[in-house]
Design an enzyme around this catalytic site. Structure first.
Site, PDB file in Angstrom:
ATOM      1  N   HIS A 228       0.855  -1.157   0.073  1.00 47.39           N
ATOM      2  CA  HIS A 228       0.084   0.188  -0.022  1.00 47.39           C
ATOM      3  C   HIS A 228       0.783   1.305  -0.040  1.00 47.39           C
ATOM      4  O   HIS A 228       1.944   1.197   0.310  1.00 47.39           O
ATOM      5  CB  HIS A 228      -1.044  -0.077   1.431  1.00 47.39           C
ATOM      6  N   ASP A 230       0.647   5.202   1.657  1.00 55.50           N
ATOM      7  CA  ASP A 230       0.162   5.894   2.768  1.00 55.50           C
ATOM      8  C   ASP A 230      -0.516   7.152   2.302  1.00 55.50           C
ATOM      9  O   ASP A 230      -0.125   7.819   1.286  1.00 55.50           O
ATOM     10  CB  ASP A 230       1.268   6.314   4.043  1.00 55.50           C
ATOM     11  N   HIS A 292       4.624   0.309   0.078  1.00 53.65           N
ATOM     12  CA  HIS A 292       5.689  -0.820   1.037  1.00 53.65           C
ATOM     13  C   HIS A 292       4.498  -1.730   1.586  1.00 53.65           C
ATOM     14  O   HIS A 292       3.477  -1.897   1.551  1.00 53.65           O
ATOM     15  CB  HIS A 292       5.827   0.103   2.401  1.00 53.65           C
ATOM     16  N   ARG A 302       7.069  -8.758  15.834  1.00 49.69           N
ATOM     17  CA  ARG A 302       7.369  -7.254  15.391  1.00 49.69           C
ATOM     18  C   ARG A 302       6.407  -6.303  15.588  1.00 49.69           C
ATOM     19  O   ARG A 302       5.200  -6.718  15.602  1.00 49.69           O
ATOM     20  CB  ARG A 302       7.760  -7.390  14.043  1.00 49.69           C
TER      21      ARG A 302
END
Ligand SMILES: C=C1C[C@]23C[C@@]1(O)CC[C@H]2[C@@]12CCC[C@@](C)(C(=O)O1)[C@H]2[C@@H]3C(=O)O
Ligand code: AKG
Ligand code: FE2
Length: 371
Positions: A228, A230, A292, A302
């Site tokens: 996607h 941002d 990303h 994580r």
């Protein structure tokens, strides 16, 4: 346990007990063509790895580095940014505390299924995919108080004060980074006051996205957070320091015509800055909004904390006139952040293309043809 909706599709609100699984359930197995993990694509020669910029250097050094990073990568890491390690550790610890709660507690703060943005649930883009993400998310817009009270009725203060202090730190830092980015486009300090994407910056409601990616028994078959861009002007990401996961799609024109997924190595104390769709618009397409995603690890969980910096809700973001080439004209119309977000909810990665204007040169050509 995960649940199935009436249609037989996995429910988007499904909540896995991650630890109990020794294989990935079908609801989370992604088709190989959507994964294109290409393990070798992570081996990128150091000469072409993503820029790391030390903000303590002189502006005359930092500004051209930032400009180049935004044009070629659409992202960079920053060190020397002044946000204390203590605050990064604090926000990470509180995020960890949230995601370690039992599922039933987290679901008390579940995002409202009828179009809600704040609260606990899968990342909003999850609705574009038939498979589920190997992750959990928590979105905070403005204050976290209401949702935090549902999670910890008697002790929500530590969480809220950590998120507030962090948002404040990110707000100041994002202003500083945006000014450097605008200066790299050739704008002076006075121009920046006039052009406005930063106008009312102090009153903008902070948007924080907390992401948790549990360890996964079959990491190559699933997705933490799919490709996607941002929607923000910029996004500043803090990621856990020992586990890789964030990847950028990078087009290295010099060596390879095909874009490659490049790992963003976690560096203790460094922050990742992504150029978002709105900065791509104000730069008239010069700065590149970065595609990303996050992949997951077999052994380690994580965490990432993303701060989305946008303009005031009523402010129309459009290409900055001073930098628009008069022969080409603006590539995008003016648009407010809420309007852009509502389009993005429908069109996902096609949103920018959907509002792109024909170039002025092409428009003139077409007009001549009509005459
Ligand atoms: C301001 C926003 C950006 C965002 C949508 C939102 O209203 C709140 C959550 C943000 C987030 C975080 C994870 C990735 C992303 C694409 C998503 O699904 O929700 C972004 C949204 C975005 O940038 O469009
Ligand atoms: O987990 C990450 O590093 C990426 C998070 C992200 O892209 C987002 O929250 O928009
Ligand atoms: Fe993102």
């Amino acid at each position: 346990m995960h649940s199935l909706s009436v249609s037989g599709q996995p429910s988007l609100l499904c909540q896995l007990e991650w630890k109990s699984l020794n294989q990935v359930p079908d609801s989370h197995i992604w088709p190989p063509d959507l994964l294109h993990h290409h393990p070798t694509s992570n081996i990128i020669p150091p000469s072409s790895s993503m820029p790391i910029i030390d903000l303590t250097a002189a502006d005359s050094v930092v500004i051209p580095l930032i400009g180049r990073a935004c044009e070629t990568w659409g992202a960079f890491q920053i060190t020397g940014h002044g946000v204390p390690l203590r605050l990064l550790d604090l926000v990470e610890a509180q995020t960890c505390r949230l995601f370690s709660l039992p599922s039933a507690h987290k679901l008390r703060a579940q995002r409202s299924p009828s179009g809600g943005v704040t609260g606990y649930g899968p990342a909003l883009i999850s609705s574009f995919f038939s498979k589920l993400f190997w992750s959990e998310g928590f979105t905070i817009v403005g204050s976290a108080q209401e949702d935090a009270r549902k999670l910890w009725p008697n002790c929500f203060n530590d969480f809220c004060s950590a998120m507030e202090e962090y948002s404040k730190g990110m707000k100041d830092l994002s202003r500083r980074v945006i000014v450097l980015m605008l200066r790299s486009l050739g704008l002076s300090e006075e121009d920046i006051d006039e052009v406005g994407p930063l106008r009312g910056h102090d009153e903008v409601e902070p948007v924080l996205q907390l992401n948790y990616y549990p360890p996964c028994p079959e990491p190559d078959r699933t997705m933490g957070l799919a490709d996607h861009t941002d929607s923000s002007l910029i996004t500043i990401i803090h990621q856990s320091s020992c586990v890789t996961g964030l990847q950028l799609l990078h087009h290295d024109e010099s060596d390879n015509p095909r874009p490659q997924w490049v790992e963003v190595p976690p560096i203790s104390g460094a922050l990742v800055v992504n150029v978002g769709d709105l900065f791509h618009i104000i730069s008239n397409g010069r700065f590149h909004t970065v595609i990303h995603r996050a992949i997951v690890d077999r052994t380690w969980s994580r965490i990432s904390v993303a701060y989305f910096c946008g303009p005031l809700a009523h402010f129309k973001v459009g290409p900055i006139q001073k930098i628009v080439d008069p022969n080409q004209g603006p590539a995008y119309p003016g648009i407010t952040w809420p309007k852009y977000l509502s389009l993005k909810k429908k069109l996902h990665n096609e949103t920018l293309a959907s509002i792109r204007l024909p170039l002025a040169a092409k428009r003139q050509d077409d007009e001549k043809k009509v005459l």
